[in-house]
Design a protein around this motif. Structure first.
Motif, PDB file in Angstrom:
ATOM      1  N   LEU A  78       0.823  -1.213   0.000  1.00 38.54           N
ATOM      2  CA  LEU A  78       0.000   0.000   0.000  1.00 38.54           C
ATOM      3  C   LEU A  78       0.856   1.262   0.000  1.00 38.54           C
ATOM      4  O   LEU A  78       0.517   2.247  -0.659  1.00 38.54           O
ATOM      5  CB  LEU A  78      -0.941  -0.006   1.214  1.00 38.54           C
ATOM      6  N   THR A  79       1.952   1.230   0.733  1.00 38.40           N
ATOM      7  CA  THR A  79       2.860   2.379   0.748  1.00 38.40           C
ATOM      8  C   THR A  79       3.442   2.608  -0.639  1.00 38.40           C
ATOM      9  O   THR A  79       3.442   3.732  -1.132  1.00 38.40           O
ATOM     10  CB  THR A  79       3.984   2.160   1.784  1.00 38.40           C
ATOM     11  N   ALA A  80       3.921   1.546  -1.259  1.00 39.10           N
ATOM     12  CA  ALA A  80       4.520   1.674  -2.592  1.00 39.10           C
ATOM     13  C   ALA A  80       3.523   2.208  -3.615  1.00 39.10           C
ATOM     14  O   ALA A  80       3.888   2.955  -4.515  1.00 39.10           O
ATOM     15  CB  ALA A  80       5.067   0.320  -3.046  1.00 39.10           C
ATOM     16  N   MET A  81       2.240   1.850  -3.443  1.00 41.73           N
ATOM     17  CA  MET A  81       1.213   2.311  -4.376  1.00 41.73           C
ATOM     18  C   MET A  81       0.663   3.684  -4.011  1.00 41.73           C
ATOM     19  O   MET A  81      -0.145   4.238  -4.761  1.00 41.73           O
ATOM     20  CB  MET A  81       0.062   1.301  -4.427  1.00 41.73           C
ATOM     21  N   GLY A  82       1.079   4.218  -2.857  1.00 39.48           N
ATOM     22  CA  GLY A  82       0.577   5.522  -2.445  1.00 39.48           C
ATOM     23  C   GLY A  82      -0.882   5.505  -2.038  1.00 39.48           C
ATOM     24  O   GLY A  82      -1.601   6.480  -2.221  1.00 39.48           O
ATOM     25  N   ARG A  83      -1.351   4.419  -1.461  1.00 39.01           N
ATOM     26  CA  ARG A  83      -2.754   4.260  -1.061  1.00 39.01           C
ATOM     27  C   ARG A  83      -2.913   4.694   0.389  1.00 39.01           C
ATOM     28  O   ARG A  83      -3.043   3.887   1.300  1.00 39.01           O
ATOM     29  CB  ARG A  83      -3.196   2.816  -1.231  1.00 39.01           C
ATOM     30  N   ASP A  84      -2.917   6.013   0.600  1.00 45.67           N
ATOM     31  CA  ASP A  84      -2.831   6.590   1.933  1.00 45.67           C
ATOM     32  C   ASP A  84      -3.982   6.194   2.860  1.00 45.67           C
ATOM     33  O   ASP A  84      -3.758   5.891   4.030  1.00 45.67           O
ATOM     34  CB  ASP A  84      -2.723   8.112   1.859  1.00 45.67           C
ATOM     35  N   ALA A  85      -5.198   6.201   2.379  1.00 48.60           N
ATOM     36  CA  ALA A  85      -6.337   5.838   3.238  1.00 48.60           C
ATOM     37  C   ALA A  85      -6.201   4.392   3.708  1.00 48.60           C
ATOM     38  O   ALA A  85      -6.450   4.081   4.882  1.00 48.60           O
ATOM     39  CB  ALA A  85      -7.655   6.040   2.501  1.00 48.60           C
ATOM     40  N   VAL A 111      10.689   0.014   2.319  1.00 47.55           N
ATOM     41  CA  VAL A 111      10.049   0.291   1.030  1.00 47.55           C
ATOM     42  C   VAL A 111      10.797   1.391   0.263  1.00 47.55           C
ATOM     43  O   VAL A 111      10.696   1.482  -0.963  1.00 47.55           O
ATOM     44  CB  VAL A 111       8.568   0.685   1.251  1.00 47.55           C
ATOM     45  N   LEU A 112      11.566   2.195   0.971  1.00 50.51           N
ATOM     46  CA  LEU A 112      12.221   3.378   0.396  1.00 50.51           C
ATOM     47  C   LEU A 112      13.009   3.119  -0.892  1.00 50.51           C
ATOM     48  O   LEU A 112      12.797   3.820  -1.891  1.00 50.51           O
ATOM     49  CB  LEU A 112      13.106   4.037   1.459  1.00 50.51           C
ATOM     50  N   PRO A 113      13.906   2.137  -0.950  1.00 54.51           N
ATOM     51  CA  PRO A 113      14.667   1.957  -2.198  1.00 54.51           C
ATOM     52  C   PRO A 113      13.817   1.513  -3.385  1.00 54.51           C
ATOM     53  O   PRO A 113      14.234   1.639  -4.531  1.00 54.51           O
ATOM     54  CB  PRO A 113      15.703   0.888  -1.862  1.00 54.51           C
ATOM     55  N   TYR A 114      12.631   1.001  -3.117  1.00 54.22           N
ATOM     56  CA  TYR A 114      11.799   0.450  -4.176  1.00 54.22           C
ATOM     57  C   TYR A 114      10.713   1.422  -4.642  1.00 54.22           C
ATOM     58  O   TYR A 114      10.339   1.412  -5.806  1.00 54.22           O
ATOM     59  CB  TYR A 114      11.165  -0.874  -3.721  1.00 54.22           C
ATOM     60  N   ALA A 115      10.225   2.248  -3.727  1.00 52.43           N
ATOM     61  CA  ALA A 115       9.111   3.144  -4.063  1.00 52.43           C
ATOM     62  C   ALA A 115       9.495   4.615  -4.019  1.00 52.43           C
ATOM     63  O   ALA A 115       8.763   5.438  -4.556  1.00 52.43           O
ATOM     64  CB  ALA A 115       7.941   2.892  -3.119  1.00 52.43           C
ATOM     65  N   GLY A 116      10.602   4.947  -3.371  1.00 51.79           N
ATOM     66  CA  GLY A 116      11.042   6.334  -3.306  1.00 51.79           C
ATOM     67  C   GLY A 116      10.585   7.064  -2.053  1.00 51.79           C
ATOM     68  O   GLY A 116       9.806   6.555  -1.248  1.00 51.79           O
ATOM     69  N   PHE A 117      11.083   8.287  -1.927  1.00 53.64           N
ATOM     70  CA  PHE A 117      10.812   9.073  -0.732  1.00 53.64           C
ATOM     71  C   PHE A 117       9.356   9.511  -0.569  1.00 53.64           C
ATOM     72  O   PHE A 117       8.808   9.394   0.530  1.00 53.64           O
ATOM     73  CB  PHE A 117      11.736  10.300  -0.681  1.00 53.64           C
ATOM     74  N   PRO A 118       8.689  10.056  -1.582  1.00 54.49           N
ATOM     75  CA  PRO A 118       7.332  10.593  -1.335  1.00 54.49           C
ATOM     76  C   PRO A 118       6.351   9.615  -0.697  1.00 54.49           C
ATOM     77  O   PRO A 118       5.737   9.953   0.323  1.00 54.49           O
ATOM     78  CB  PRO A 118       6.883  11.074  -2.717  1.00 54.49           C
ATOM     79  N   PRO A 119       6.170   8.405  -1.227  1.00 53.84           N
ATOM     80  CA  PRO A 119       5.188   7.526  -0.587  1.00 53.84           C
ATOM     81  C   PRO A 119       5.612   7.076   0.813  1.00 53.84           C
ATOM     82  O   PRO A 119       4.769   6.915   1.698  1.00 53.84           O
ATOM     83  CB  PRO A 119       5.053   6.334  -1.537  1.00 53.84           C
ATOM     84  N   VAL A 120       6.911   6.898   1.020  1.00 54.20           N
ATOM     85  CA  VAL A 120       7.382   6.473   2.339  1.00 54.20           C
ATOM     86  C   VAL A 120       7.230   7.611   3.347  1.00 54.20           C
ATOM     87  O   VAL A 120       6.766   7.401   4.471  1.00 54.20           O
ATOM     88  CB  VAL A 120       8.830   5.956   2.274  1.00 54.20           C
ATOM     89  N   GLN A 121       7.593   8.821   2.950  1.00 53.73           N
ATOM     90  CA  GLN A 121       7.414   9.964   3.843  1.00 53.73           C
ATOM     91  C   GLN A 121       5.944  10.108   4.236  1.00 53.73           C
ATOM     92  O   GLN A 121       5.625  10.340   5.402  1.00 53.73           O
ATOM     93  CB  GLN A 121       7.881  11.255   3.166  1.00 53.73           C
ATOM     94  N   ALA A 123       3.610   7.776   4.282  1.00 54.80           N
ATOM     95  CA  ALA A 123       3.226   6.666   5.153  1.00 54.80           C
ATOM     96  C   ALA A 123       3.752   6.871   6.573  1.00 54.80           C
ATOM     97  O   ALA A 123       3.051   6.579   7.552  1.00 54.80           O
ATOM     98  CB  ALA A 123       3.721   5.342   4.576  1.00 54.80           C
ATOM     99  N   VAL A 124       4.970   7.392   6.693  1.00 59.62           N
ATOM    100  CA  VAL A 124       5.527   7.648   8.028  1.00 59.62           C
ATOM    101  C   VAL A 124       4.747   8.752   8.736  1.00 59.62           C
ATOM    102  O   VAL A 124       4.490   8.668   9.943  1.00 59.62           O
ATOM    103  CB  VAL A 124       7.034   7.960   7.942  1.00 59.62           C
ATOM    104  N   MET A 125       4.337   9.766   7.999  1.00 63.05           N
ATOM    105  CA  MET A 125       3.523  10.832   8.606  1.00 63.05           C
ATOM    106  C   MET A 125       2.159  10.285   9.049  1.00 63.05           C
ATOM    107  O   MET A 125       1.637  10.662  10.102  1.00 63.05           O
ATOM    108  CB  MET A 125       3.341  11.995   7.631  1.00 63.05           C
ATOM    109  N   ILE A 126       1.596   9.400   8.267  1.00 61.48           N
ATOM    110  CA  ILE A 126       0.337   8.760   8.655  1.00 61.48           C
ATOM    111  C   ILE A 126       0.573   7.895   9.897  1.00 61.48           C
ATOM    112  O   ILE A 126      -0.247   7.879  10.818  1.00 61.48           O
ATOM    113  CB  ILE A 126      -0.253   7.936   7.497  1.00 61.48           C
ATOM    114  N   ALA A 127       1.702   7.192   9.918  1.00 61.21           N
ATOM    115  CA  ALA A 127       2.041   6.375  11.091  1.00 61.21           C
ATOM    116  C   ALA A 127       2.163   7.254  12.336  1.00 61.21           C
ATOM    117  O   ALA A 127       1.663   6.877  13.408  1.00 61.21           O
ATOM    118  CB  ALA A 127       3.329   5.599  10.840  1.00 61.21           C
ATOM    119  N   ARG A 128       2.804   8.394  12.214  1.00 66.64           N
ATOM    120  CA  ARG A 128       2.918   9.312  13.342  1.00 66.64           C
ATOM    121  C   ARG A 128       1.524   9.656  13.886  1.00 66.64           C
ATOM    122  O   ARG A 128       1.302   9.641  15.091  1.00 66.64           O
ATOM    123  CB  ARG A 128       3.637  10.589  12.951  1.00 66.64           C
ATOM    124  N   LYS A 129       0.607   9.968  12.982  1.00 66.97           N
ATOM    125  CA  LYS A 129      -0.773  10.311  13.375  1.00 66.97           C
ATOM    126  C   LYS A 129      -1.439   9.138  14.100  1.00 66.97           C
ATOM    127  O   LYS A 129      -2.055   9.312  15.164  1.00 66.97           O
ATOM    128  CB  LYS A 129      -1.572  10.705  12.130  1.00 66.97           C
TER     129      LYS A 129
END
Length: 147
Positions: A78-85, A111-121, A123-129
């Motif tokens: 889901l992170t790699a696909m950018g499926r935030d919800a 996931v970072l080396p495979y999907a890049g910074f934007p989706p991982v960042q 997902a981490v912000m969502i995790a923080r929430k």
């Protein structure tokens, strides 16, 4: 929507799959099946049923992975696909099945080396929430302890 024609398998096998999926959905996501079904009832009346029956009753219920490993796989995809919800939903699920915030963040970083910074960042912000909502954020800021 009167032209909408739905197909629902009303066999006993389908009912067994649905019941199995409903139990897993409640256990992992703490979601009542009726709530999920109602969420789609006015537009796609059977979509909720397909989610319960197929995603949880058929796929999630497979015995080869325990729920915590399964949630790590799901979060990575889901992170790699950018499926935030969906990331947010499965962050709760991951915690519900016993994963720690540290394990979850480590999986997201993987996931970072495979999907890049934007989706991982994101997902981490969502995790923080999610961690904050559940009282799991450390009071100490993370940092390097080296002098």
């Amino acid at each position: 929507m009167s032209e909408y024609r739905s197909y629902v398998d009303e066999s006993e096998e389908s009912a067994v799959r649905f019941d199995r999926g409903a139990r897993i959905l409640k256990q992992v996501n703490d979601v009542e099946t009726e709530r999920l079904l109602a969420a789609f009832s006015d537009v796609a009346p059977n979509l909720g049923r397909y989610i319960v029956e197929f995603a949880y009753g058929d796929i999630y219920s497979r015995p080869e992975l325990d729920p915590s490993r399964r949630e790590l796989v799901i979060l990575g995809a889901l992170t790699a696909m950018g499926r935030d919800a969906e990331v947010e939903i499965h962050l709760h699920s991951a915690l519900n099945v016993g994963l720690t915030p540290t394990e979850i963040v480590e999986a997201l970083v993987q996931v970072l080396p495979y999907a890049g910074f934007p989706p991982v960042q994101t997902a981490v912000m969502i995790a923080r929430k999610v961690f904050a909502e559940r009282g799991l954020l450390s009071s100490e800021p993370p940092g390097d302890s080296r002098p």
